[in-house]
Design an enzyme around this catalytic site. Structure first.
Site, mmCIF file in Angstrom:
data_model
loop_
_atom_site.group_PDB
_atom_site.id
_atom_site.type_symbol
_atom_site.label_atom_id
_atom_site.label_comp_id
_atom_site.label_asym_id
_atom_site.label_seq_id
_atom_site.Cartn_x
_atom_site.Cartn_y
_atom_site.Cartn_z
ATOM 1 C CG ASP A 95 13.259 -16.801 -43.897
ATOM 2 O OD1 ASP A 95 13.712 -16.082 -44.811
ATOM 3 O OD2 ASP A 95 12.495 -16.366 -43.016
ATOM 4 C CD GLU A 158 10.037 -11.407 -45.114
ATOM 5 O OE1 GLU A 158 9.321 -10.411 -45.209
ATOM 6 O OE2 GLU A 158 9.567 -12.572 -44.994
#
Length: 368
Positions: A95, A158
């Site tokens: 991500d 994250e």
């Protein structure tokens, strides 16, 4: 590991340059910013697509893969004789933060200019975690005998709370040792703790007055110092009506509860405070086997001093037991990851690949 073995591994790593760039560009082309949750995509379709394509890439390289709770993926290398043993884990993420601001070239159309890869995620964290995948391929291609399995774990949240790791730990054991390639070099043996506080006042005016009287750590009697970490830092203060929130990046010399008690002493009558969240400090022995292994790999490739260091940042090491932050940024490299025109130098990417090849191989063979 002897010099001959290390030399052979580095040759295998250097052979991965073009395959790594080709694979990386495929994944960099995916917009994996967090979006609205969908069936099978708890963090939105972008992170899910990046995860699916990365698993296909790992399979094309000959690794077995597994998707965990639609949130993480694992590329596994489990040589004969290592099945069922505690694994070495490398934990990175696919991500990315939003690609805001003005870009020279579109953020999801990766380009190389002046030997630098420009794209959202080039440095944070697709480039580094994919270099670990190709490092694992280099180890496998070398024929080196390992004593433990190695899993490259690809997370997808994250940047937005690290919710994926607690989910992972509900169904999987943590690695016996490993690292996250999502911080800096040399190996980081300790991270500060990070806690978030919410202060509630009688009204907006009282909240504003408190903020004016207490603009910094010293005014709150929170100028707490640590010989290795430096001073406690307050960050991200926001006032919304009668509520004030902020985070504390704190050294092991204190804890979230002590900070909470000090904050309470600063409040006027009728105001209250609450501890919203607390991620404890990460702390490993500088001379323990994990740090020693990663220090050796870094020094062997770079020739630089690899003495373990601390960080004020927060990584997956806060959530995943038994791992430390390790790379990818070299000393002096700051403020690149979340800005427009995020970049990673091609030579640095390859240097990371070499360091991670030696590090993974050494962790998978040494006594821990």
């Amino acid at each position: 590991m002897n010099k001959e073995c290390a030399s052979g591994l580095l040759k295998q790593a250097q052979a991965q340059k073009q395959p790594l760039l080709t694979g990386l560009f495929e994944i960099l082309s995916i917009n994996s910013e967090r979006g609205e949750a969908e069936a099978g995509a708890p963090y939105g379709p972008g992170p899910r697509k990046a995860l699916e394509e990365t698993m296909k890439l790992a399979e094309s390289l000959g690794f077995s893969t597994e998707t965990v709770l639609d949130q993480l993926g694992i590329a596994k290398y489990e040589p004969a004789g290592t099945e069922g043993k505690p694994y070495i884990g490398v934990v990175g993420h696919l991500d990315v933060v939003c690609a805001e601001g003005e870009w020279t070239t579109p953020p999801y159309e990766p380009a190389i200019r002046d030997n630098r890869i420009y794209a959202r995620g080039a440095l944070d964290n697709k480039g580094p975690v994919l270099s670990c995948l190709y490092a694992l391929k280099a180890i496998r291609d070398s024929g080196m005998k390992l004593n433990r399995p190695v899993w490259i774990i690809f997370g997808t949240s994250e940047e937005t709370g690290m919710e994926d790791i607690p989910a992972y730990l509900t169904v999987k054991e943590p690695p016996v040792a490993g690292f996250t390639p999502d911080c800096k070099y040399p190996v980081v043996y300790a991270e500060r703790g990070r806690s978030v506080y919410e202060l509630t006042f009688a009204d907006e005016a009282q909240a504003a007055a408190w903020c004016e009287v207490h603009p910094d750590e010293a005014s709150l009697k929170l100028d707490i110092r640590d010989p290795e970490f430096g001073i406690l830092q307050l960050r991200n203060r926001k006032q919304n009506g009668n509520t004030v929130t902020f985070a504390a990046s704190y050294p092991p010399a204190t804890d979230a509860e002590r900070i909470l008690a000090i904050l309470e002493e600063s409040l006027p009558e009728g105001a209250g405070t609450a501890l919203v969240s607390d991620w404890k400090p990460v702390f490993f022995k500088k001379d323990g086997p994990l740090c020693a292994s990663l220090q050796w790999a870094y020094e062997t490739v770079t020739g630089l001093d690899g003495t373990p260091v601390t960080t004020t940042g927060g990584t997956y090491a806060k959530r995943m037991p038994n791992i430390v932050p390790f790379g990818p940024s070299f000393p002096g490299q700051k403020g690149i990851a979340h800005l427009p025109d995020e970049w990673m130098d091609v030579d640095d990417l390859m240097k990371n690949l070499e360091i991670y090849t030696l590090a993974i191989a050494d962790l998978a063979t040494r006594e821990l």
